[in-house]
Design a protein around this motif. Structure first.
Motif, short mmCIF file in Angstrom:
data_model
loop_
_atom_site.label_atom_id
_atom_site.label_comp_id
_atom_site.label_asym_id
_atom_site.label_seq_id
_atom_site.Cartn_x
_atom_site.Cartn_y
_atom_site.Cartn_z
N PHE A 95 -13.84 -34.47 -57.95
CA PHE A 95 -15.17 -34.07 -57.50
C PHE A 95 -16.17 -34.20 -58.65
O PHE A 95 -15.80 -34.28 -59.82
CB PHE A 95 -15.15 -32.61 -57.00
CG PHE A 95 -14.32 -32.40 -55.77
CD1 PHE A 95 -14.82 -32.69 -54.51
CD2 PHE A 95 -13.03 -31.89 -55.86
CE1 PHE A 95 -14.06 -32.48 -53.37
CE2 PHE A 95 -12.26 -31.67 -54.74
CZ PHE A 95 -12.77 -31.97 -53.48
N ARG A 96 -17.43 -34.19 -58.28
CA ARG A 96 -18.49 -34.20 -59.30
C ARG A 96 -18.79 -32.77 -59.76
O ARG A 96 -19.37 -32.57 -60.81
CB ARG A 96 -19.75 -34.84 -58.75
CG ARG A 96 -19.62 -36.33 -58.46
CD ARG A 96 -20.97 -36.95 -58.15
NE ARG A 96 -21.60 -36.31 -57.01
CZ ARG A 96 -21.41 -36.69 -55.75
NH1 ARG A 96 -20.57 -37.69 -55.47
NH2 ARG A 96 -22.02 -36.08 -54.77
N ASN A 98 -20.32 -30.39 -57.54
CA ASN A 98 -21.17 -29.75 -56.53
C ASN A 98 -20.96 -30.34 -55.14
O ASN A 98 -21.76 -30.10 -54.23
CB ASN A 98 -22.65 -29.87 -56.93
CG ASN A 98 -23.10 -31.32 -57.07
OD1 ASN A 98 -22.28 -32.23 -56.95
ND2 ASN A 98 -24.38 -31.52 -57.34
N ASP A 99 -19.91 -31.11 -54.98
CA ASP A 99 -19.65 -31.76 -53.71
C ASP A 99 -18.34 -31.29 -53.08
O ASP A 99 -17.78 -31.94 -52.20
CB ASP A 99 -19.61 -33.29 -53.89
CG ASP A 99 -18.60 -33.73 -54.95
OD1 ASP A 99 -18.21 -32.89 -55.78
OD2 ASP A 99 -18.22 -34.92 -54.94
N ARG A 100 -17.87 -30.14 -53.50
CA ARG A 100 -16.62 -29.59 -52.95
C ARG A 100 -16.88 -29.00 -51.58
O ARG A 100 -17.96 -28.45 -51.32
CB ARG A 100 -16.09 -28.53 -53.91
CG ARG A 100 -15.76 -29.08 -55.30
CD ARG A 100 -15.65 -28.00 -56.34
NE ARG A 100 -16.93 -27.36 -56.61
CZ ARG A 100 -17.18 -26.62 -57.70
NH1 ARG A 100 -16.22 -26.45 -58.61
NH2 ARG A 100 -18.35 -26.06 -57.87
N PRO A 101 -15.93 -29.08 -50.69
CA PRO A 101 -16.16 -28.59 -49.31
C PRO A 101 -16.40 -27.09 -49.23
O PRO A 101 -16.97 -26.61 -48.25
CB PRO A 101 -14.88 -29.00 -48.56
CG PRO A 101 -13.84 -29.20 -49.62
CD PRO A 101 -14.58 -29.70 -50.81
N GLU A 103 -18.21 -25.45 -51.47
CA GLU A 103 -19.26 -25.25 -52.46
C GLU A 103 -20.11 -24.01 -52.18
O GLU A 103 -20.46 -23.27 -53.11
CB GLU A 103 -20.15 -26.49 -52.54
CG GLU A 103 -21.15 -26.48 -53.68
CD GLU A 103 -20.47 -26.50 -55.04
OE1 GLU A 103 -21.03 -25.91 -55.98
OE2 GLU A 103 -19.38 -27.09 -55.15
N THR A 125 -12.54 -29.91 -60.07
CA THR A 125 -12.29 -29.28 -58.76
C THR A 125 -12.81 -27.85 -58.70
O THR A 125 -13.36 -27.42 -57.69
CB THR A 125 -10.79 -29.30 -58.43
OG1 THR A 125 -10.31 -30.63 -58.55
CG2 THR A 125 -10.53 -28.82 -57.02
#
Length: 211
Positions: A95-96, A98-101, A103, A125
């Motif tokens: 992940f970058r 801030n793109d975690r599901p 978030e 992560t």
């Protein structure tokens, strides 16, 4: 004589009138008190019911805040006891940050459990999880990607399991409250600055398996 008798019958002594008025006043006050008591009981019942509901939500670990799937065959569940559980089979994606599901709830979990079956923890992560204090990683996890737990400012304890082979770069960078992280004997690689700026970390014992 008849008129005198009628007058006597219609006249009521002042004392009896006063007694009647006092009785009516007392009855009115009693009714008001009863209504106030009923309202008080009703409010108390509502408060108790609300408190009971709050306590149930806090104490019931099966109450789910959020859940979903990600990667290839992995799932996450965050419950009201503030435990995030990752389960399934296979590696976590990168992940970058801030793109975690999950978030929108990344600041709510205090404990993270990576269950058996998960084979790796991807890059960034759990980067910057502000409430995360304890991490438990199953033995099926072979590698932890770069900055996976970097900047978790209140993280205190990490439990690795036998089976972990690689810790990437800056994995625990700036985890300033980290105290314990016992490295397993299966570990063969630790990346650059993996524990950099962990000011409260107890001395690490590096296994002979490191290359």
């Amino acid at each position: 004589e008849q008129e005198t008798l009628d007058a006597e019958l219609t006249e009521v002594p002042d004392e009896e009138l006063e007694d009647t008025e006092e009785s009516e006043d007392e009855g009115s006050e009693s009714d008001e008190t009863t209504e106030e008591d009923d309202e008080s009981v009703k409010e108390d019942g509502q408060e108790q019911e609300g408190e009971s509901g709050d306590e149930k939500e806090k104490s019931d670990p099966d109450s789910i805040i959020t859940s979903g799937t990600f990667g290839d065959g992995l799932s996450y569940v965050l419950t009201t006891d503030y435990v995030m559980t990752i389960s399934g089979n296979g590696p976590m994606p990168d992940f970058r940050g801030n793109d975690r599901p999950w978030e929108m709830n990344s600041g709510r979990f205090k404990t993270l459990v990576i269950e058996d079956g998960v084979t790796s923890i991807g890059t960034r992560t759990f980067y910057g999880s502000p409430s995360l204090k304890d991490v438990v990683i199953a033995g099926s996890v072979k590698s932890i990607g770069d900055q996976a737990f970097s900047d978790c400012s209140v993280l205190k304890n990490v439990t690795f399991s036998t089976g972990l082979e690689s810790i990437g770069n800056q994995v625990f960078y700036k985890c300033t409250e980290l105290e314990t992280a016992q490295l397993p004997d299966t570990l063969t690689e630790i990346g650059e600055r993996a524990f950099y700026y962990c000011m409260n970390l107890n001395p690490l014992i590096f296994p002979e398996s490191l290359t």
